[in-house]
Write an enzyme that holds these catalytic residues in place. Structure first.
Site, PDB file in Angstrom:
ATOM      1  CB  SER A 212      -0.954  -0.070   1.193  1.00 43.64           C
ATOM      2  OG  SER A 212      -2.037   0.793   1.041  1.00 43.64           O
ATOM      3  CG  ASP A 422      -5.942  -2.541  -4.275  1.00 49.01           C
ATOM      4  OD1 ASP A 422      -6.599  -1.822  -3.502  1.00 49.01           O
ATOM      5  OD2 ASP A 422      -4.812  -2.969  -3.991  1.00 49.01           O
ATOM      6  CG  HIS A 451      -5.535  -2.532  -0.127  1.00 45.35           C
ATOM      7  ND1 HIS A 451      -4.899  -1.980  -1.211  1.00 45.35           N
ATOM      8  CD2 HIS A 451      -4.959  -1.975   0.978  1.00 45.35           C
ATOM      9  CE1 HIS A 451      -3.991  -1.115  -0.793  1.00 45.35           C
ATOM     10  NE2 HIS A 451      -3.997  -1.106   0.534  1.00 45.35           N
TER      11      HIS A 451
END
Length: 488
Positions: A212, A422, A451
Site C-alpha cells: 500500500s 483493488d 487490497h
C-alpha cells in the site's frame, strides 16, 4: 453517538487488523549507526520471538549532528542461520500505521517458511508514528472521527463549508507541541531512516516488502539508495506521486472497480434482501446512502455508510458481514459494534504530516469545488468525498525538499504485485508506477479483488512469483497476468 470512520478511509494500509498486537519495546535501548542492541518486546507482542530496539536518527538529515529522534525497530530472526541471506525490511502501509508487529503478522498470515529462513524480517514504526518519536496535531475526538476523507459534497457550498474544518486542523498541526517535527516527517526522510536501519544492522544492502503506502516508501528508497537496494517487492502500489491528490481522488475509482464483486456476491444471496441482480444491489447502495444522509440510523450517516462499504471491500472475507450491516441499516435493526481504532490521534496526525509534506496540494477552495463536480459525476459512489478539501489545502507553504521523482535509473530489482480490482490502490495508479520504473520493474497482476496480495491473497500464481523472487532473485521474464483462482 457518531461512529468512527473505518480504517480504509483513515489511511491506505494492508492487514491493519493484524497490527493490534504490535510489539512494544519493554525498555528503550539506544543504538548507534554501527550496532543494534536487541531486547525483548512487551508481553503483548504478537510473537515471543520478536525482538525490539530503538535507533537514533537525525531529525533533519541536512544537520546530521543536530537534534535526534528515535526510530523503534523489531526483528523476527531467521531460525536457519546457514540459509540466511540478509534482512527483509517491511512496511504495512499507512502512512501513520505502526509496523513493529508486522513481521510477526506476516509470519502468522502465511509468509512462507523459505522466506522466513532466508531473512531476518525487520519491522519499524516510521518517524512520527507509535513507539518512534511521535507527532501530534492535538486533534479532538471529533476531529479524529472524521477520518481521511471529508463528508460527501453534493454542492460547491458543501466544499466551502468543509474548508473551515480543514483549515482548523492544518493550523493545529502547525502550532502543536510537535510542530518542529512536521516539516521533517516525510517519505524521503523515512527512506533515509531505512538506510540508517540497514547500516545499523551491518548490512551492505536490504531487501524490502512494502504494501500500500509502503510501496511508495519502497519506491522512494530504491530511487534514493539504488546501490543499497537488494530485492524490492511492492505490493498494491500507489502511483509515482505517492499519496498525493491524485491518489486521494483514485479512491473513488477504486471503489467502483471493486464494487461489482460485492454486487455479484449479494445478488447470489437473496436472503439478504438487498437485490437479486448486481444492478439492484448497486441501486440499493445509492438508496441507502441517500436515506442515511437524510436520517442517520444508529449513528450511521451517509458518509460512514460509504466508508464502511469501502473499508470492507479490502477483503472478500468481509463481504458477508458487510451485507449483514447493509441489511440491518436497511431495516433499522441493531447494527454490529464499530469500536474506535487505537491511537487514532497519532495515526491521523502522522498521516497528515506525510501526505501534506510530501507534495503540494491544490490551495484554493474553487479547485476542490471543480474536482468534486467532476468526480461526483464520474465516480458517484465516492467521488464527492475523495475529491473534497482537506488539511493539505492549508498546509504551510514551506517544504524541506521537493518530492522524490521515481524513474528508471538503477538496478532492475523491483517486483510489483497487484490485484486487478483493488479499492485502496487501484490498478490505474500501479500501472503508472510501473511505467515510471521502466526497465527497473516487472509487474505481476492477479485477477482478483481486494487490497493486498502477498501473502494474504488466494492467488498462488502471484504469491509464488513473489516467493521465488525473494528466495532466488528470479522474477518473471516479463510482466505476468495471473488468472483468477478459487478462494482458499
Amino acid at each position: 453517538m457518531r461512529r468512527t470512520l473505518p480504517l480504509a478511509l483513515a489511511a491506505t494500509a494492508v492487514a491493519a487488523s493484524a497490527m493490534a498486537a504490535t510489539a512494544i519495546p519493554a525498555s528503550v535501548v539506544a543504538a548507534t549507526p554501527d550496532t543494534v542492541r536487541w531486547g525483548p518486546c512487551s508481553e503483548k507482542a504478537a510473537s515471543s520471538r520478536l525482538e525490539c530496539a530503538t535507533l537514533n536518527v537525525p531529525l533533519d538529515y541536512r544537520d546530521p549532528d543536530g537534534r535526534q529522534i528515535e526510530i523503534a525497530i523489531s526483528r523476527l530472526a531467521s531460525e536457519k542461520p546457514s540459509q540466511r541471506r540478509g534482512v527483509l525490511l517491511t512496511n504495512p502501509g499507512g502512512p501513520g500505521i505502526t509496523g513493529l508487529g508486522y513481521p510477526a503478522a506476516l509470519a502468522a498470515s502465511g509468509l512462507p517458511r523459505k522466506v522466513l529462513d532466508s531473512y531476518d524480517v525487520i519491522g519499524f514504526d516510521p518517524r512520527g508514528v507509535g513507539r518512534s518519536t511521535p507527532v501530534t496535531c492535538d486533534l479532538t475526538p471529533e476531529q479524529q472521527k472524521r477520518g481521511n476523507l471529508p463528508p460527501y459534497a453534493h454542492t460547491a457550498a458543501d466544499v466551502a463549508r468543509e474548508a473551515g474544518n480543514a483549515r482548523t486542523v492544518a493550523e493545529q498541526c502547525a502550532s502543536s507541541r510537535t510542530a518542529w517535527m512536521h516539516p521533517h516527517t516525510t517519505t524521503a526522510n523515512t527512506a533515509r531512516d531505512m538506510d540508517r536501519i540497514r547500516a545499523a544492522l551491518g548490512e551492505p544492502k536490504l531487501s524490502y516488502l512494502g504494501a500500500s503506502y509502503g510501496t511508495y516508501l519502497g519506491a522512494v528508497y530504491t530511487t534514493m539508495f539504488p546501490g543499497h537496494s537488494d530485492r524490492i517487492v511492492l505490493d498494491s502500489s500507489l502511483g509515482p506521486g505517492g499519496y498525493d491528490v491524485t491518489a486521494m481522488r483514485l479512491f473513488a475509482r477504486g471503489l467502483e472497480d471493486r464494487f461489482p464483486d460485492f454486487a455479484a456476491f449479494v445478488a447470489a444471496h437473496p436472503e439478504y434482501g438487498l437485490g437479486t441482480t448486481p444492478k439492484q444491489v448497486t441501486a440499493e447502495f445509492f438508496d441507502l446512502a441517500k436515506r442515511l444522509e437524510a436520517k442517520p440510523v444508529q449513528g450511521y450517516d451517509g458518509n460512514l455508510f460509504r466508508g464502511i462499504t469501502f473499508d470492507a471491500l479490502y477483503s472478500d472475507a468481509n463481504m458477508p458481514q458487510l451485507a449483514k450491516t447493509w441489511q440491518t441499516l436497511d431495516t433499522d435493526r441493531p447494527t454490529p459494534p464499530n469500536p474506535p481504532l487505537p491511537n487514532m490521534e497519532n495515526f491521523t496526525s502522522a498521516r497528515f504530516s506525510v501526505i501534506c509534506g510530501d507534495s503540494r496540494w491544490p490551495e484554493t477552495v474553487r479547485e476542490y469545488q471543480r474536482n468534486v463536480a467532476v468526480d461526483r459525476l464520474r465516480h458517484p459512489m465516492l467521488g464527492g468525498s475523495s475529491a473534497g478539501i482537506g488539511p493539505c489545502a492549508f498546509w504551510p507553504d514551506k517544504r524541506v525538499e521537493p518530492p522524490v521523482r521515481i524513474g528508471d535509473r538503477g538496478p532492475s530489482n523491483v517486483l510489483m504485485v497487484q490485484n486487478e480490482r483493488d479499492p485502496g490502490t487501484p490498478l490505474a495508479g500501479a500501472q503508472k508506477l510501473r511505467r515510471a520504473f521502466g526497465k527497473r520493474a516487472t509487474m505481476v497482476t492477479a485477477d482478483q479483488g481486494g487490497h493486498g496480495v502477498y501473502p494474504f491473497g488466494a492467488n498462488t500464481c502471484a504469491n509464488d512469483a513473489v516467493t521465488a523472487f525473494l528466495t532466488t532473485g528470479q522474477r518473471p521474464a516479463r510482466d505476468l497476468a495471473c488468472a483468477a483462482e478459487p478462494s482458499r
